[in-house]
Design an enzyme around this catalytic site. Structure first.
Site, PDB file in Angstrom:
ATOM      1  N   HIS B  79       0.841  -1.201   0.000  1.00 23.21           N
ATOM      2  CA  HIS B  79       0.000   0.000   0.000  1.00 23.21           C
ATOM      3  C   HIS B  79       0.875   1.250   0.000  1.00 23.21           C
ATOM      4  N   ASP B 108       7.147  20.456 -27.243  1.00 25.08           N
ATOM      5  CA  ASP B 108       7.028  19.140 -26.619  1.00 25.08           C
ATOM      6  C   ASP B 108       8.053  19.085 -25.507  1.00 25.08           C
ATOM      7  N   TRP B 144       7.075   0.096   4.002  1.00 30.17           N
ATOM      8  CA  TRP B 144       7.614   0.685   2.765  1.00 30.17           C
ATOM      9  C   TRP B 144       9.033   1.184   2.967  1.00 30.17           C
ATOM     10  N   SER B 171      13.174   5.157 -13.998  1.00 31.96           N
ATOM     11  CA  SER B 171      12.061   5.881 -14.609  1.00 31.96           C
ATOM     12  C   SER B 171      11.988   7.314 -14.106  1.00 31.96           C
ATOM     13  N   SER B 172      12.038   7.484 -12.793  1.00 31.80           N
ATOM     14  CA  SER B 172      11.814   8.855 -12.325  1.00 31.80           C
ATOM     15  C   SER B 172      13.035   9.728 -12.540  1.00 31.80           C
ATOM     16  N   HIS B 255      13.132  11.573   3.282  1.00 33.15           N
ATOM     17  CA  HIS B 255      12.536  12.853   3.609  1.00 33.15           C
ATOM     18  C   HIS B 255      12.373  13.749   2.390  1.00 33.15           C
ATOM     19  N   GLU B 257      11.905  12.819  -0.421  1.00 27.87           N
ATOM     20  CA  GLU B 257      10.808  12.180  -1.139  1.00 27.87           C
ATOM     21  C   GLU B 257       9.453  12.761  -0.737  1.00 27.87           C
ATOM     22  N   TYR B 259       8.766  15.666   0.123  1.00 28.85           N
ATOM     23  CA  TYR B 259       8.572  16.962  -0.540  1.00 28.85           C
ATOM     24  C   TYR B 259       8.435  16.793  -2.040  1.00 28.85           C
ATOM     25  N   SER B 270      -0.907  27.057  -6.365  1.00 30.15           N
ATOM     26  CA  SER B 270      -0.544  28.437  -6.683  1.00 30.15           C
ATOM     27  C   SER B 270      -1.114  28.902  -8.017  1.00 30.15           C
ATOM     28  N   HIS B 304      14.877  13.123  11.652  1.00 32.78           N
ATOM     29  CA  HIS B 304      13.668  13.175  12.484  1.00 32.78           C
ATOM     30  C   HIS B 304      12.820  11.905  12.367  1.00 32.78           C
ATOM     31  N   HIS B 305      13.166  11.035  11.431  1.00 28.42           N
ATOM     32  CA  HIS B 305      12.467   9.747  11.370  1.00 28.42           C
ATOM     33  C   HIS B 305      13.134   8.716  12.264  1.00 28.42           C
ATOM     34  N   THR B 330       7.303  27.038   4.533  1.00 27.37           N
ATOM     35  CA  THR B 330       5.975  26.497   4.244  1.00 27.37           C
ATOM     36  C   THR B 330       4.915  27.483   4.704  1.00 27.37           C
ATOM     37  N   LYS B 333       4.305  30.138   2.230  1.00 26.36           N
ATOM     38  CA  LYS B 333       3.405  29.737   1.152  1.00 26.36           C
ATOM     39  C   LYS B 333       1.948  29.846   1.580  1.00 26.36           C
ATOM     40  N   ARG B 452       1.704   1.509  14.955  1.00 25.24           N
ATOM     41  CA  ARG B 452       1.300   1.268  13.576  1.00 25.24           C
ATOM     42  C   ARG B 452       1.762  -0.129  13.148  1.00 25.24           C
TER      43      ARG B 452
HETATM   44  C1  HEA Z   1       0.158   9.147  -1.043  1.00 20.54           C
HETATM   45  C2  HEA Z   1       0.110   8.082  -0.448  1.00 20.54           C
HETATM   46  C3  HEA Z   1      -1.033   7.434   0.278  1.00 20.54           C
HETATM   47  C4  HEA Z   1      -2.385   7.485   0.051  1.00 20.54           C
HETATM   48  C5  HEA Z   1      -3.127   8.226  -1.030  1.00 20.54           C
HETATM   49  C6  HEA Z   1      -2.988   6.668   1.074  1.00 20.54           C
HETATM   50  C7  HEA Z   1      -4.375   6.451   1.187  1.00 20.54           C
HETATM   51  C8  HEA Z   1      -4.964   5.739   2.219  1.00 20.54           C
HETATM   52  N1  HEA Z   1      -4.323   5.084   3.251  1.00 20.54           N
HETATM   53 FE1  HEA Z   1      -2.306   4.933   3.503  1.00 20.54          FE
HETATM   54  N2  HEA Z   1      -0.289   4.824   3.751  1.00 20.54           N
HETATM   55  C9  HEA Z   1       0.663   5.416   2.989  1.00 20.54           C
HETATM   56  C10 HEA Z   1       0.439   6.271   1.926  1.00 20.54           C
HETATM   57  C11 HEA Z   1      -0.818   6.587   1.414  1.00 20.54           C
HETATM   58  N3  HEA Z   1      -2.013   6.140   1.885  1.00 20.54           N
HETATM   59  C12 HEA Z   1       1.971   5.051   3.435  1.00 20.54           C
HETATM   60  C13 HEA Z   1       3.299   5.516   2.849  1.00 20.54           C
HETATM   61  C14 HEA Z   1       1.782   4.198   4.530  1.00 20.54           C
HETATM   62  C15 HEA Z   1       2.842   3.548   5.392  1.00 20.54           C
HETATM   63  C16 HEA Z   1       3.085   2.148   4.988  1.00 20.54           C
HETATM   64  C17 HEA Z   1       3.984   1.484   5.959  1.00 20.54           C
HETATM   65  O1  HEA Z   1       3.720   1.514   7.171  1.00 20.54           O
HETATM   66  O2  HEA Z   1       5.005   0.944   5.507  1.00 20.54           O
HETATM   67  C18 HEA Z   1       0.341   4.085   4.707  1.00 20.54           C
HETATM   68  C19 HEA Z   1      -0.251   3.335   5.717  1.00 20.54           C
HETATM   69  C20 HEA Z   1      -1.617   3.304   5.966  1.00 20.54           C
HETATM   70  C21 HEA Z   1      -2.202   2.759   7.148  1.00 20.54           C
HETATM   71  C22 HEA Z   1      -1.456   2.209   8.339  1.00 20.54           C
HETATM   72  C23 HEA Z   1      -1.286   0.747   8.282  1.00 20.54           C
HETATM   73  C24 HEA Z   1      -0.507   0.264   9.438  1.00 20.54           C
HETATM   74  O3  HEA Z   1       0.411   0.948   9.891  1.00 20.54           O
HETATM   75  O4  HEA Z   1      -0.802  -0.839   9.916  1.00 20.54           O
HETATM   76  C25 HEA Z   1      -3.569   2.900   7.020  1.00 20.54           C
HETATM   77  C26 HEA Z   1      -4.561   2.481   8.027  1.00 20.54           C
HETATM   78  O5  HEA Z   1      -5.571   2.992   8.137  1.00 20.54           O
HETATM   79  C27 HEA Z   1      -3.806   3.540   5.754  1.00 20.54           C
HETATM   80  C28 HEA Z   1      -5.061   3.856   5.248  1.00 20.54           C
HETATM   81  C29 HEA Z   1      -5.266   4.566   4.058  1.00 20.54           C
HETATM   82  C30 HEA Z   1      -6.596   4.864   3.528  1.00 20.54           C
HETATM   83  C31 HEA Z   1      -7.893   4.436   4.138  1.00 20.54           C
HETATM   84  C32 HEA Z   1      -6.385   5.588   2.374  1.00 20.54           C
HETATM   85  C33 HEA Z   1      -7.475   6.142   1.473  1.00 20.54           C
HETATM   86  O6  HEA Z   1      -7.257   7.496   1.243  1.00 20.54           O
HETATM   87  C34 HEA Z   1      -7.564   5.396   0.182  1.00 20.54           C
HETATM   88  C35 HEA Z   1      -8.826   5.757  -0.552  1.00 20.54           C
HETATM   89  C36 HEA Z   1      -8.825   5.255  -1.961  1.00 20.54           C
HETATM   90  C37 HEA Z   1      -9.408   4.122  -2.399  1.00 20.54           C
HETATM   91  C38 HEA Z   1     -10.122   3.202  -1.488  1.00 20.54           C
HETATM   92  C39 HEA Z   1      -9.251   3.716  -3.838  1.00 20.54           C
HETATM   93  C40 HEA Z   1     -10.308   4.184  -4.748  1.00 20.54           C
HETATM   94  C41 HEA Z   1     -11.479   3.352  -4.606  1.00 20.54           C
HETATM   95  C42 HEA Z   1     -12.314   3.061  -5.611  1.00 20.54           C
HETATM   96  C43 HEA Z   1     -12.079   3.476  -7.005  1.00 20.54           C
HETATM   97  C44 HEA Z   1     -13.542   2.360  -5.283  1.00 20.54           C
HETATM   98  C45 HEA Z   1     -13.476   0.903  -5.384  1.00 20.54           C
HETATM   99  C46 HEA Z   1     -13.305   0.367  -4.049  1.00 20.54           C
HETATM  100  C47 HEA Z   1     -14.227  -0.252  -3.247  1.00 20.54           C
HETATM  101  C48 HEA Z   1     -14.470  -1.723  -3.318  1.00 20.54           C
HETATM  102  C49 HEA Z   1     -14.960   0.480  -2.199  1.00 20.54           C
HETATM  103  N4  HEA Z   1      -2.596   3.774   5.128  1.00 20.54           N
HETATM  104  C1  HEA Z   2       3.682  15.057   1.559  1.00 21.10           C
HETATM  105  C2  HEA Z   2       4.295  14.535   2.489  1.00 21.10           C
HETATM  106  C3  HEA Z   2       4.806  15.162   3.759  1.00 21.10           C
HETATM  107  C4  HEA Z   2       4.992  16.475   4.111  1.00 21.10           C
HETATM  108  C5  HEA Z   2       4.763  17.712   3.279  1.00 21.10           C
HETATM  109  C6  HEA Z   2       5.490  16.460   5.449  1.00 21.10           C
HETATM  110  C7  HEA Z   2       5.815  17.606   6.156  1.00 21.10           C
HETATM  111  C8  HEA Z   2       6.391  17.621   7.416  1.00 21.10           C
HETATM  112  N1  HEA Z   2       6.651  16.518   8.201  1.00 21.10           N
HETATM  113 FE1  HEA Z   2       6.223  14.588   7.737  1.00 21.10          FE
HETATM  114  N2  HEA Z   2       6.053  12.669   7.170  1.00 21.10           N
HETATM  115  C9  HEA Z   2       5.586  12.209   5.974  1.00 21.10           C
HETATM  116  C10 HEA Z   2       5.132  12.979   4.921  1.00 21.10           C
HETATM  117  C11 HEA Z   2       5.182  14.373   4.903  1.00 21.10           C
HETATM  118  N3  HEA Z   2       5.580  15.178   5.915  1.00 21.10           N
HETATM  119  C12 HEA Z   2       5.595  10.772   5.941  1.00 21.10           C
HETATM  120  C13 HEA Z   2       5.167   9.898   4.780  1.00 21.10           C
HETATM  121  C14 HEA Z   2       6.078  10.362   7.169  1.00 21.10           C
HETATM  122  C15 HEA Z   2       6.215   8.951   7.732  1.00 21.10           C
HETATM  123  C16 HEA Z   2       7.109   8.050   7.026  1.00 21.10           C
HETATM  124  C17 HEA Z   2       7.072   6.695   7.653  1.00 21.10           C
HETATM  125  O1  HEA Z   2       7.594   6.556   8.771  1.00 21.10           O
HETATM  126  O2  HEA Z   2       6.482   5.785   7.055  1.00 21.10           O
HETATM  127  C18 HEA Z   2       6.368  11.582   7.909  1.00 21.10           C
HETATM  128  C19 HEA Z   2       6.900  11.573   9.182  1.00 21.10           C
HETATM  129  C20 HEA Z   2       7.337  12.713   9.844  1.00 21.10           C
HETATM  130  C21 HEA Z   2       8.112  12.688  11.033  1.00 21.10           C
HETATM  131  C22 HEA Z   2       8.619  11.444  11.755  1.00 21.10           C
HETATM  132  C23 HEA Z   2       7.617  10.951  12.696  1.00 21.10           C
HETATM  133  C24 HEA Z   2       7.986   9.666  13.267  1.00 21.10           C
HETATM  134  O3  HEA Z   2       8.091   8.671  12.534  1.00 21.10           O
HETATM  135  O4  HEA Z   2       8.161   9.629  14.486  1.00 21.10           O
HETATM  136  C25 HEA Z   2       8.334  14.000  11.389  1.00 21.10           C
HETATM  137  C26 HEA Z   2       9.110  14.432  12.577  1.00 21.10           C
HETATM  138  O5  HEA Z   2       9.654  15.444  12.619  1.00 21.10           O
HETATM  139  C27 HEA Z   2       7.706  14.826  10.382  1.00 21.10           C
HETATM  140  C28 HEA Z   2       7.716  16.205  10.368  1.00 21.10           C
HETATM  141  C29 HEA Z   2       7.239  16.980   9.324  1.00 21.10           C
HETATM  142  C30 HEA Z   2       7.336  18.441   9.310  1.00 21.10           C
HETATM  143  C31 HEA Z   2       7.884  19.327  10.392  1.00 21.10           C
HETATM  144  C32 HEA Z   2       6.813  18.822   8.100  1.00 21.10           C
HETATM  145  C33 HEA Z   2       6.753  20.255   7.600  1.00 21.10           C
HETATM  146  O6  HEA Z   2       7.167  20.322   6.262  1.00 21.10           O
HETATM  147  C34 HEA Z   2       5.389  20.839   7.736  1.00 21.10           C
HETATM  148  C35 HEA Z   2       5.426  22.327   7.542  1.00 21.10           C
HETATM  149  C36 HEA Z   2       4.057  22.958   7.491  1.00 21.10           C
HETATM  150  C37 HEA Z   2       3.476  23.664   8.480  1.00 21.10           C
HETATM  151  C38 HEA Z   2       4.125  23.843   9.797  1.00 21.10           C
HETATM  152  C39 HEA Z   2       2.109  24.247   8.326  1.00 21.10           C
HETATM  153  C40 HEA Z   2       2.023  25.618   7.711  1.00 21.10           C
HETATM  154  C41 HEA Z   2       2.837  26.637   8.386  1.00 21.10           C
HETATM  155  C42 HEA Z   2       2.328  27.781   8.928  1.00 21.10           C
HETATM  156  C43 HEA Z   2       0.890  28.131   8.891  1.00 21.10           C
HETATM  157  C44 HEA Z   2       3.335  28.729   9.484  1.00 21.10           C
HETATM  158  C45 HEA Z   2       3.287  29.020  10.944  1.00 21.10           C
HETATM  159  C46 HEA Z   2       3.586  27.851  11.752  1.00 21.10           C
HETATM  160  C47 HEA Z   2       4.315  27.855  12.916  1.00 21.10           C
HETATM  161  C48 HEA Z   2       5.470  28.702  13.178  1.00 21.10           C
HETATM  162  C49 HEA Z   2       3.954  26.892  13.979  1.00 21.10           C
HETATM  163  N4  HEA Z   2       7.108  14.014   9.452  1.00 21.10           N
HETATM  164 CU   LIG Z   3      10.574  13.576   7.081  1.00 26.46          CU
END
Ligand code: HEA
Ligand code: HEA
Ligand SMILES: [Cu+2]
Ligand code: CUA
Lengths: 282, 527, 380
Positions: B79, B108, B144, B171-172, B255, B257, B259, B270, B304-305, B330, B333, B452
């Site tokens: 997933h 193109d 993952w 690819s990417s 990390h 990734e 962004y 924007s 931080h992870h 951020t 923005k 989790r």
């Molecule tokens: C961009 C990335 C992305 C997106 C879009 C989503 C979307 C969703 N994710 Fe997930 N998720 C991750 C990235 C993402 N996730 C990642 C990176 C992890 C961590 C994995 C790890 O721990 O290693 C994670 C883990 C994760 C967990 C934690 C699992 C665990 O730690 O045990 C859960 C649990 O609730 C969850 C739920 C969902 C749900 C409910 C959606 C929903 O938003 C999805 C909704 C969309 C659909 C359902 C598809 C469209 C459906 C149809 C076209 C209809 C046909 C279907 C039917 C039969 C109803 N995700």
């Molecule tokens: C699109 C993806 C995305 C984005 C944009 C971010 C954005 C940020 N993430 Fe997140 N993060 C993930 C995807 C993302 N993260 C994923 C996938 C994981 C889990 C991976 C895994 O373990 O599987 C993760 C996990 C993760 C962790 C680790 C948690 C843990 O495993 O224990 C942390 C810890 O620092 C963190 C921090 C942040 C911070 C500080 C930002 C910042 O960039 C956010 C900045 C934005 C704001 C703060 C809001 C707007 C700001 C204002 C309005 C200004 C004023 C605000 C103040 C001064 C307070 N992220």
């Molecule tokens: Cu991070």
């Protein structure tokens, strides 16, 4: 040039990308089978490799033909320059991962294993580099910097010089200098590879230094191995350039393929210098 | 706008393009390839989404109902990988393919054939991932993040994942080289860097991030491969290696990734916010600098992870401060978008709704990110559902919402038809409500300490899990509506004008709707 | 127990809108925040989280207040005419500088707490915690109780897991042997692992520390109240990841002393068994218990394993072949696979018993009885 007709060249539909996709599918699935000891593996990998070569040959032949028939204006040339630079940057990052690993092992993980707390699990382990880790019981000799590695450094450095000399020849339309420079560069590269192969077999048979020799063997072989692979690719590309030169390709103002290969070769050079310092020397 | 003196782009002769399947297999046209990317992305979204629904169904109540624990781990892993690499990234590459040449006035992408290859490589990559479910031993059940030594123990499914990552990487990287080159080299005369549309800017920076970190990920999985099969000791203490080393290498990629996943979304927002506020984007230049700062900072925060992996306290403090700093650009923005809306003339078509929903929910995700950045607090929350909530707020409500906004915004340009505004709004509100139902309660689960990646849980977590699961099914079903809207829009609907949104700006609105197969064969000149 | 939560401010209140609404509607069983802290550090963390929440909610309200105002007042249908401004250096500087200031105000107290929580010096008791797939091992290394050593395994009955019996309150959070510590003493935890990464996570004590194979990590706590605190392994460690809970029992000092004495006695009696010669039936009976605790997770109760993942022992060459091979496999495991070395985990008696069981259970009917002395002979 045909610059007037077009500001950009957009290629027409092509099957090569699809062939390349097939090649990678075969290579990847074959490799999976192979490492899991399925007898089909080597066969599929070989097939994939053949398709890959076929694709590279075909695709590049198309590109060369387009280039030689003047379809590529300056814009396209600039595109190629950007693309090659970024490609080399991606290679830099790939090597950075492995250099970072070596750094991490030497500065962090090995000392950590020998720390006060580490002694709880690994009594009497001491963190001198070269080190194959607390679980490694055999003896091995580390690779010395002087000798073959130093010679190899000289070889690669001079190959960089001969390549630049060849490029000067191309710029001056001195085809003899171009040819000779290229041939020398390829020869130096081949010499490098054979010395490297010799070094490996020596390490395996006499120094008990293997890929499995803990973190030292691991980082040594993976870094020098990936470098060696890049030298091999570089030599292959230089050879292609040599054939194109012999076929009369390239003009003083239109020879980016040659330059791209030269950039690549210099990059491989620089990687070696770093390797020489951090893997062999310090 | 004038005809350029540069002459025309030399494209394939008109009328000679292959038809049928051959057209899609061999195309070098950026619009075709963009379309391929978008459909691929949606397919993978469904695949990954169905996996999400399996996860949620299993977690609906305590006990094991549906699948065995090892299967559960495999599904979670796939997933995560499929959503990130199969759904979100390709969606944005699809938008880039379609829109960047239109937006910057190029005929193109810089490398048509390479572009085709970047797309088709996704197919073997995703095949390897999905088939790994069916090989002996099943897929990799390691998360993952693919942490060793667990990933060393896995069977053949792990090798499939490793090679899949290699192909995805190729690819990417190739796709990104193409985008960077196009943006740097093929802009129309007069379009200086600081006149470039924000979407092109954010993609330029994203592409740079991809090229910088994908090779590192490839390196990391290569190390896994050699540790698994060739006896190297990268991640084994007995040989002097360290499992934490993998985490460093992975998160150095991981990390940035996240962004990569969000920056193109920032670009889309924007465009959408100014278009429906009928007012120019506030603080264009600071937007550009903020994006660049986020990208640069993202290289220094990976630790931080790993706050609980036992790094020295000095490291924890460094990563905490660096992470917190990202809130500043951020924030810039977010404030700029708000200021853009201020004193505009706002209307709320579907793209705008998704854009506002994006800002609203993404800021919540950002805030939970800041809470996680506070090392001492993260020790309580790491690897709990609080993190799961955080990253679904940023990735679903962030990346996915911005992708929805983009689809609705550009759909008229692609199809030549208007979609049903009414249904679009219904789609938005359903998605909005069910999204929060699914993920808001996960904050509470995390605070209370639910780890989790577990298939079964203690009774105190039961209620919120049930709510979350119901929400997830609602969220999934709502996406069927989206599919319906898009298909009906392709098939027909009111004719779209060249510029269907009166407040929209940019070159893409100067070509007809639907955009002709070849555009900007003569480059426009920007004054 | 009074929780030392900071005084409640207005934004705080607003910030807890969702919490408040939900907790009114639902009954008190809903946990909407951290578990009740049981150490000073945990309290500080609790407060830090609340403090951050207040800040975030304030900013949230300000930003979306402005946005909401534009949405209502500047909508086109309300006659909004677009202004043309698109820059204002002053305000842009302002909204860069203010967040920086806020972040500094947050970072300062977090840093203080962090430094305190990483200072594990001068501990009264040191305990080494080892993660195994899928159980925890505890070794009391220093301080009162030094030398005590035991394993701690999930104790929730299989019937509850299968849903065949009603689930108890602490479903999945029960173990056979609690880790017992005295109240108000600084306890240093050293984590390590035998196979893959695990993480020792007890929320109320504010500890989550990964257990790295081959490395030692540390953490500490000083519980300021008695009680039983439950946690779970927090790092994905394979199929049993959801089934390796942690139970820490904090007791008064006298009770701790009594517990130590009792453990010492148990260990002394356990040691005597070494030279005893066992009967086949006895061995099988004991072996079945060991098997259920240590081996079923992979090899399954029916000995059939899971195809392609965990080999079947029923009819396996090892379990029906020479004794030596079987003993060696169990003692030293199979490096690089999930089959761990059980030599360091189980006593000679346990190993002898489990091997005897495996050689006589299912369709394996060898009739072999393996004595602890035979196992002892194979060690090293
Ligand atoms: C961009 C990335 C992305 C997106 C879009 C989503 C979307 C969703 N994710 Fe997930 N998720 C991750 C990235 C993402 N996730 C990642 C990176 C992890 C961590 C994995 C790890 O721990 O290693 C994670 C883990 C994760 C967990 C934690 C699992 C665990 O730690 O045990 C859960 C649990 O609730 C969850 C739920 C969902 C749900 C409910 C959606 C929903 O938003 C999805 C909704 C969309 C659909 C359902 C598809 C469209 C459906 C149809 C076209 C209809 C046909 C279907 C039917 C039969 C109803 N995700
Ligand atoms: C699109 C993806 C995305 C984005 C944009 C971010 C954005 C940020 N993430 Fe997140 N993060 C993930 C995807 C993302 N993260 C994923 C996938 C994981 C889990 C991976 C895994 O373990 O599987 C993760 C996990 C993760 C962790 C680790 C948690 C843990 O495993 O224990 C942390 C810890 O620092 C963190 C921090 C942040 C911070 C500080 C930002 C910042 O960039 C956010 C900045 C934005 C704001 C703060 C809001 C707007 C700001 C204002 C309005 C200004 C004023 C605000 C103040 C001064 C307070 N992220
Ligand atoms: Cu991070
Ligand atoms: Cu042990 Cu998870």
């Amino acid at each position: 040039m045909t610059q007037q007709g077009s500001y950009y060249y957009v290629p027409s539909a092509s099957y090569w990308p699809l062939v390349g996709t097939l090649a990678l599918l075969l290579l990847a699935s074959g490799a999976v089978l192979w490492v899991n000891s399925y007898s089909l593996g080597p066969l599929v990998v070989t097939l994939g490799f053949a398709v890959l070569i076929f694709m590279l040959a075909g695709w590049f032949r198309t590109v060369i033909r387009e280039s030689e028939s003047g379809l590529y204006g300056q814009r396209v040339d600039a595109s190629f320059r950007w693309a090659m630079s970024w490609f080399i940057f991606s290679e830099v990052m790939f090597f950075a991962a492995f250099f970072g690993t070596l750094f991490y092992a030497r500065v962090l993980s090995v000392p950590d294993l020998a720390s006060v707390d580490g002694q709880l699990l690994w009594p009497n382990f001491s963190a001198i580099w070269p080190n194959a880790g607390p679980g490694y019981k055999d003896r091995f000799s580390p690779m010395a910097a002087m000798g073959i590695p130093a010679i190899n450094t000289l070889l690669l450095l001079s190959s960089g010089a001969t390549l630049t000399w060849a490029h000067w020849g191309l710029l001056k339309s001195n085809r003899n200098q171009l040819r000779l420079g290229l041939i020398l560069t390829i020869a130096l590269g081949l010499l490098f590879i054979s010395l490297q192969a010799h070094e490996y077999s020596h390490a395996y048979s006499e120094m008990n230094l293997k890929l499995t020799t803990g973190i030292y063997g691991t980082t040594f072989y993976m870094l020098t191995g990936f470098h060696g692979l890049h030298v091999t690719i570089g030599v292959t590309m230089l050879t292609v350039m040599l054939f194109r030169v012999l076929a009369g390709h390239f003009k003083p103002d239109h020879h980016f393929a040659f330059e791209a290969v030269a950039w690549y070769w210099h990059f491989v050079d620089v990687v070696w210098l770093l390797l020489f310092v951090v893997v062999y020397w310090i | 706008m004038q005809k350029s003196a540069n002459g025309q782009a030399q494209t394939e002769a008109h009328g000679h393009r292959p038809e049928g399947l051959r057209r899609w297999l061999t195309t070098t046209n950026h619009k075709d390839i963009g379309t391929l990317y978008l459909w691929f992305s949606f397919t993978m979204f469904i695949v990954g989404g169905i996996m999400a629904l399996i996860i949620r169904a299993e977690l609906f109540q305590p006990g094991l109902q549906l699948i065995e624990p090892e299967r559960y781990n495999q599904i979670v892993t796939l997933h995560g990988l499929i959503m990130v690499f199969g759904a979100i990234m390709p969606a944005f590459v699809g938008f880039a393919n379609w829109m960047i040449p239109l937006q910057i006035g190029a005929s193109d992408m810089a490398f048509g054939r390479l572009n085709n290859w970047s797309f088709w490589l996704l197919i073997p990559a995703s095949l390897l991932l999905v088939t790994s479910l069916f090989v002996p031993g099943g897929a990799a059940g390691v998360g993952w993040t693919l942490y060793p030594p667990l990933s060393i123990q896995m069977g053949m499914g792990m090798d499939l994942a490793i090679f899949s990552v290699h192909i995805l990487g190729i690819s990417s990287i190739l796709g990104s080289i193409n985008i960077i080159t196009t943006v740097l080299n093929l802009r129309a005369p007069g379009m200086t860097m600081l006149k470039m549309p924000m979407f092109a800017w954010t993609w330029l920076i994203t592409a740079f991030l991809i090229i910088a970190v994908m090779p590192v990920f490839a390196g990391a999985v290569t190390m896994l491969l050699t540790d698994r099969h060739f006896g190297t000791s990268f991640f084994s203490a007995a040989g002097g290696g360290d499992p934490v080393l993998y985490q460093h290498v992975f998160w150095f990629f991981g990390h940035p990734e996240v962004y990569i996943v969000i920056l193109p979304g920032f670009g889309i927002i924007s465009h959408v916010i100014p278009a429906f506020s009928r007012k120019p984007l506030f603080g264009y230049t600071s937007m550009v600098y903020a994006t660049a700062s986020i990208a640069i900072l993202s290289f220094f925060v990976w630790g931080h992870h790993m706050f609980t992996s036992g790094m020295p306290v000095a490291g924890q403090i460094f990563y905490m401060y660096a992470t917190m700093l990202i809130a500043v650009p951020t924030g810039v923005k977010v404030f700029n978008w708000t200021a853009t809306m201020w004193r505009g003339a706002l209307t709320f078509e579907t793209p705008m709704l998704f854009a506002i929903g994006f800002i609203f929910l993404f800021v919540m995700g950002g805030f939970s990110g800041l809470v996680l950045a506070m090392t001492a607090v993260d020790v309580q929350m790491h690897n709990t559902y609080y993190v799961v909530a955080h990253f679904h707020y940023t990735m679903v409500a962030g990346a996915l919402f911005s992708a929805f906004a983009a689809v609705y915004y550009w759909l008229p340009k692609w199809t030549g038809h208007m979609y049903s505004e009414m249904l679009g709004k219904v789609h938005f509100w359903l998605t909005m409500i069910f999204f929060n139902m699914t993920f808001f309660v996960q904050h509470f689960l995390g605070l209370a300490g639910m780890p989790r990646r577990i298939p079964d849980y203690a009774l105190q977590f039961a209620d919120f899990n049930a709510i979350s699961s119901i929400g997830a099914f609602g969220l999934g079903l709502s996406q069927l509506l989206f599919l319906y809207i898009v298909i009906t829009c392709i098939k027909g609907g009111p004719k779209a004008e060249a510029k269907p949104w009166d407040g929209a700006e940019g070159l893409e609105w100067e070509v007809a709707s639907p955009a002709p197969y070849h555009t900007w064969e003569t480059q426009p000149v920007i004054k | 127990m009074t929780r030392q939560v900071r005084s409640v401010s207005v934004p705080h209140l607003a910030g807890l809108w969702a919490l408040a609404l939900l907790s009114k509607a639902a009954d008190a069983a809903y946990a909407l925040n951290f578990q009740e802290p049981a150490t000073l550090i945990a309290k500080e963390i609790y407060n830090l989280n609340m403090w951050m929440m207040e800040i975030c909610v304030t900013i949230f309200i300000l930003v979306f207040g402005v946005m909401l105002y534009s949405i209502i007042r500047h909508r086109k249908s309300a006659g909004g005419k677009p202004a043309l401004f698109h820059e204002n250096t002053k305000i842009e500087i302002l909204w860069t500088v203010i967040p920086i200031a806020i972040l500094i105000a947050v970072a300062w107290p977090v840093t203080k707490t962090l430094l305190a929580m990483r200072d594990s010096s001068n501990a009264d008791i040191t305990i080494k915690v080892t993660g195994y797939q899928w159980k925890w091992g505890y070794d009391y290394l220093k301080g009162e109780g030094a030398g005590i050593k035991f394993m701690s395994i999930l104790a929730t009955p299989q019937a509850q897991l299968d849903g065949k019996a009603p689930r108890e309150e602490n479903y999945l959070l029960q173990v056979d042997n609690h880790m017992v510590v005295p109240v108000n003493k600084k306890v240093r935890i050293l984590t390590t692992s035998n196979d893959v990464i695990h993480s020792w996570y007890v929320p109320a004590l504010a500890i989550q520390q990964d257990a790295m194979p081959g490395f030692i990590r540390d953490a500490w706590f000083r519980a300021d109240r008695e009680g039983i605190f439950r946690g779970q392994c927090a790092q994905l460690c394979g199929k049993g990841h959801g089934y390796m809970p942690i139970v820490v029992e904090v007791v008064p000092e006298e009770k701790y002393a009594a517990w130590v004495a009792e453990q010492r006695k148990k260990m002394a009696t356990g040691a005597e068994d070494q030279n005893k010669v066992w009967q086949l039936a006895e061995l099988i009976q004991h072996g079945e218990a060991v098997y259920t605790k240590n081996c079923v997770a992979c090899h399954q109760a029916d000995g059939k394993g899971i195809p392609s993942v965990f080999p079947a022992l029923d009819g396996s060459k090892i379990a029906t072949g020479a004794k030596i091979g079987h003993i060696k496999t169990v003692l030293s495991g199979r490096p690089g696979t999930a089959m761990a070395a059980f030599g360091p985990q189980l006593s000679d008696t346990d190993i002898a018993a489990v091997i005897t069981y495996e050689r006589n259970a299912w369709s394996n009917k060898s009739g072999d009885a393996i004595q602890p002395s035979e196992v002892k002979a194979e060690r090293r």
